[in-house]
Design a protein around this motif. Sequence first.
Motif, PDB file in Angstrom:
ATOM      1  N   ASP A  87     -55.603  -2.563  -5.233  1.00  0.00           N
ATOM      2  CA  ASP A  87     -54.314  -3.217  -4.978  1.00  0.00           C
ATOM      3  C   ASP A  87     -53.200  -2.185  -5.089  1.00  0.00           C
ATOM      4  O   ASP A  87     -52.606  -2.009  -6.148  1.00  0.00           O
ATOM      5  CB  ASP A  87     -54.082  -4.330  -5.997  1.00  0.00           C
ATOM      6  CG  ASP A  87     -54.993  -5.514  -5.758  1.00  0.00           C
ATOM      7  OD1 ASP A  87     -54.695  -6.320  -4.875  1.00  0.00           O
ATOM      8  OD2 ASP A  87     -56.031  -5.620  -6.456  1.00  0.00           O
ATOM      9  N   ARG A 145     -45.433 -15.092  -7.283  1.00  0.00           N
ATOM     10  CA  ARG A 145     -45.868 -14.083  -6.318  1.00  0.00           C
ATOM     11  C   ARG A 145     -44.900 -13.908  -5.153  1.00  0.00           C
ATOM     12  O   ARG A 145     -45.219 -13.172  -4.219  1.00  0.00           O
ATOM     13  CB  ARG A 145     -47.285 -14.409  -5.827  1.00  0.00           C
ATOM     14  CG  ARG A 145     -48.268 -14.453  -6.966  1.00  0.00           C
ATOM     15  CD  ARG A 145     -49.710 -14.408  -6.509  1.00  0.00           C
ATOM     16  NE  ARG A 145     -50.108 -13.078  -6.112  1.00  0.00           N
ATOM     17  CZ  ARG A 145     -51.362 -12.721  -5.835  1.00  0.00           C
ATOM     18  NH1 ARG A 145     -52.325 -13.614  -5.928  1.00  0.00           N
ATOM     19  NH2 ARG A 145     -51.662 -11.499  -5.471  1.00  0.00           N
ATOM     20  N   LYS A 184     -53.202 -10.398   3.487  1.00  0.00           N
ATOM     21  CA  LYS A 184     -53.578 -11.516   2.628  1.00  0.00           C
ATOM     22  C   LYS A 184     -52.397 -12.452   2.463  1.00  0.00           C
ATOM     23  O   LYS A 184     -51.271 -12.063   2.780  1.00  0.00           O
ATOM     24  CB  LYS A 184     -54.071 -11.004   1.271  1.00  0.00           C
ATOM     25  CG  LYS A 184     -53.000 -10.262   0.453  1.00  0.00           C
ATOM     26  CD  LYS A 184     -53.627  -9.537  -0.721  1.00  0.00           C
ATOM     27  CE  LYS A 184     -52.554  -9.028  -1.661  1.00  0.00           C
ATOM     28  NZ  LYS A 184     -53.063  -8.231  -2.767  1.00  0.00           N
ATOM     29  N   HIS A 185     -52.586 -13.660   2.009  1.00  0.00           N
ATOM     30  CA  HIS A 185     -53.833 -14.341   1.658  1.00  0.00           C
ATOM     31  C   HIS A 185     -53.963 -15.439   2.670  1.00  0.00           C
ATOM     32  O   HIS A 185     -53.085 -16.316   2.742  1.00  0.00           O
ATOM     33  CB  HIS A 185     -53.779 -14.918   0.258  1.00  0.00           C
ATOM     34  CG  HIS A 185     -53.404 -13.919  -0.809  1.00  0.00           C
ATOM     35  ND1 HIS A 185     -52.130 -13.548  -1.105  1.00  0.00           N
ATOM     36  CD2 HIS A 185     -54.184 -13.217  -1.671  1.00  0.00           C
ATOM     37  CE1 HIS A 185     -52.105 -12.667  -2.096  1.00  0.00           C
ATOM     38  NE2 HIS A 185     -53.335 -12.449  -2.459  1.00  0.00           N
ATOM     39  N   PHE A 231     -56.678 -18.433  -2.463  1.00  0.00           N
ATOM     40  CA  PHE A 231     -57.246 -19.315  -3.484  1.00  0.00           C
ATOM     41  C   PHE A 231     -57.034 -20.796  -3.188  1.00  0.00           C
ATOM     42  O   PHE A 231     -57.755 -21.639  -3.677  1.00  0.00           O
ATOM     43  CB  PHE A 231     -56.557 -19.044  -4.835  1.00  0.00           C
ATOM     44  CG  PHE A 231     -56.903 -17.728  -5.475  1.00  0.00           C
ATOM     45  CD1 PHE A 231     -58.224 -17.386  -5.723  1.00  0.00           C
ATOM     46  CD2 PHE A 231     -55.911 -16.845  -5.866  1.00  0.00           C
ATOM     47  CE1 PHE A 231     -58.540 -16.187  -6.351  1.00  0.00           C
ATOM     48  CE2 PHE A 231     -56.217 -15.649  -6.491  1.00  0.00           C
ATOM     49  CZ  PHE A 231     -57.532 -15.318  -6.731  1.00  0.00           C
ATOM     50  N   ASP A 263     -60.792 -13.864  -1.774  1.00  0.00           N
ATOM     51  CA  ASP A 263     -60.023 -13.403  -2.918  1.00  0.00           C
ATOM     52  C   ASP A 263     -60.948 -13.479  -4.140  1.00  0.00           C
ATOM     53  O   ASP A 263     -62.042 -14.047  -4.080  1.00  0.00           O
ATOM     54  CB  ASP A 263     -58.731 -14.225  -3.115  1.00  0.00           C
ATOM     55  CG  ASP A 263     -57.717 -13.452  -3.965  1.00  0.00           C
ATOM     56  OD1 ASP A 263     -58.107 -12.451  -4.605  1.00  0.00           O
ATOM     57  OD2 ASP A 263     -56.541 -13.836  -4.006  1.00  0.00           O
TER      58      ASP A 263
HETATM   59  C1  NOJ Z   1     -56.397 -11.592  -6.802  1.00  0.00           C
HETATM   60  C2  NOJ Z   1     -55.159 -11.560  -5.985  1.00  0.00           C
HETATM   61  O1  NOJ Z   1     -54.832 -12.863  -5.536  1.00  0.00           O
HETATM   62  C3  NOJ Z   1     -55.246 -10.652  -4.785  1.00  0.00           C
HETATM   63  O2  NOJ Z   1     -53.974 -10.550  -4.205  1.00  0.00           O
HETATM   64  C4  NOJ Z   1     -55.764  -9.305  -5.178  1.00  0.00           C
HETATM   65  O3  NOJ Z   1     -55.788  -8.452  -4.063  1.00  0.00           O
HETATM   66  C5  NOJ Z   1     -57.151  -9.483  -5.766  1.00  0.00           C
HETATM   67  N1  NOJ Z   1     -57.054 -10.318  -6.946  1.00  0.00           N
HETATM   68  C6  NOJ Z   1     -57.802  -8.167  -6.129  1.00  0.00           C
HETATM   69  O4  NOJ Z   1     -57.236  -7.635  -7.238  1.00  0.00           O
END
Ligand code: NOJ
Length: 735
Positions: A87, A145, A184-185, A231, A263
Amino acid sequence: MKKEDLQALLNDMSLEEKIGQLIQIPGFLIEGGSVITGPALEMGFDEETYYNAGATLSIFTFERIREIQDQFMARQPHHIPLLFMGDIINGYRSIYPIPLGQGCSFDPALSRELAAMSARESAAEGLHVTFSPMVDLVRDARWGRVMESTGEDTYLNSCFAKAAVEGYQGKDIADAGSVAACVKHFAGYGAPEAGRDYNVVELSDRTLKDDYLPPYKAAVDAGVEMVMTSFNTLNRIPASGNTEYMRTLLRDTWGFHGMLISDWAAINELELQGVADDMAASANMAIHAGVDMDMCTPVYALSLRKLVKEGKVPEALIDESCMRVLELKNRLGLFEDPYHHAHQTKAEQVVLCDEHRALCLKAAEESVVLLKNKRDILPLKKEGQNIAFIGPYADAHRLYGVWSMLGREEDTVSVKEGIEEIGQSNTCTFAKGCRMLDPKFPLTGFHGMEQEEETDDEELLLDAMMKAKRADVVVMLLGEHPAQSGEGGSRGDIRIPKPQRKLLKEISKVNSNIVTVLFHGRPLDIRGVDRRSKAVMAAWFPGIEGGRAIARLLFGESEPSGKLAMSFPYSVGQVPVYYDHFATGRPFNGDITNRFQSRYQDIPNDPMYPFGHGLTYTTFDYVSVELSSDTMTKETPITVSVRIKNIGNRKGTEVVQMYIRDLKGSVVRPVKKLKGFERVTLEQGEEKTVTFRIDHSMLAFTRADMTFDAEPGTFYVYVGGSSAVDKHGEFTLQA
Ligand code: NOJ
């Protein structure tokens, strides 16, 4: 490797090996030791699956990556290299503003450069994939976020999505200094109900199509290599098991050929979401829906083999996903060079080099939004004043937010250090004033974020009060703790923390010349701050050059030029609040004696500061706005020419924004929509013409019959320096 060689490799792989490629093991398991350790076994990874894994994440630095790559390749039957992902959201070690701050620059070209810089550093250290950009549209400041998004506007987010992908991936991901991007996401994660992270998302098909999906599509069109699922459930279907979205829309309609990763543990969560009976059913649903790789759980590892043997999952499906993983590795050139040109010396040369720091500074300056500047209290004078800099951010070094894993305080210039660098002959004093957070605030861990150290609150306050009393101007440096935003950082109260509110109140009793600079991961409820401050700057989390940028902006060494990419609500009661809301049958016309209009009884409808708003140290006059024609057709676009003049007494940058309103449609249309913007820098007295093209495709939307097209009729055009601008002209789209 040639395509046929890749196919031959796949043909030669055992089912276990192929499934292995679909598994990403968390870096913390590997870092636990050189052989498979307790936690990995507990999670369900046996030694064979572990060494067959296709990818890992969150392992940084070249030496570690090389060591692990060697170790895994030696154990993998076909010596297939691992993919190293991470990340890297707003910079590797050269950390620049959080994405929401970047959104406020309205400068996607700069974000392209920033992403390229981030790629140079990450790639030199051995990383192959970054889990960025996040392009989720955000309208609810309670959600932690929002800091990872470029804001509330579809068009702006799409421009940033494209820029980030181009920046990370460069011309060819096989090149040195490039990494593969992962958008993402997917999809709709930015709209969790009530702003609570991981909560359900309920969006109408039209809202999704017109507002939320285009930024993902922009990333796909820009050639993004990977997509990450989200998610959330999307209209009752979990995103990580959604065939319609992942196969029909993403792959078949949009033509995405890259790799889809879940994710973290999102496949496993299908069971908790109540659509799968057990782990095997979750795996079955996800692989059928098109998720190629399982992030950090052993769900695929433990289930797919059995599902294939039972005939529930055709082996062809495993082959398809495995091939996508192999193809990504091949496009990165890993079969020829598993380290992807990474090298210690190269890393030492690029990481935190002067050029990179300079880019971080430019970005930090561009991301700051001057919300208010009463009686031109800013810029501060360079001499003859006594200025007190007060607040927990006066000398704080953690200016890069929660999501900068490699961010280091020692790399960061604090505001105090930035101020001390500016050549000026004021008397400057500094005081912390109070602790950052209420000790009762539950600051739970995110990358080792520890509780604040104990302080003598009374002493801190006394020191600050004394300095404030003597000062001509007080600059308050306040804000959220970094851990109050980011993943799992939803808040129901979006004000600055209590001790800081109290500090500001006390200081304002002894000095009314207050300038407040805010550090934050979301738009805040700043009613109290605004009331007590003559000027307010929204600095977000500006990165390692943040303190220098703030100092330069405060003293007018450079000019603020940011514009809000997300509205600042009046209070949390308004959220979700966004400028491109829809027309209602009972719009509020300001008549508060009329109860039966769309309004609140106790708070205004308008946000505190709207999308697109931001001041600078000069004034611009929109001299004229002219349309090339008052009619257009599908074949004949028109242009709008905006003549803008700097009528203040110094140089400045304006973000000229063009909005369009579709007056009537087969479905209700938004009151306005951003369709173009341009940053223009003008010297004192200078004039310039900015031209925007308006074509048929820009007027299209999801119509009553669900087709996507424009409808003939009247359109209004608005041009100005914020979304709260007046109409400047109109045109008709002819059939
Ligand atoms: C959860 C997060 O929602 C996502 O944005 C991230 O890339 C992954 N974890 C990996 O760390």
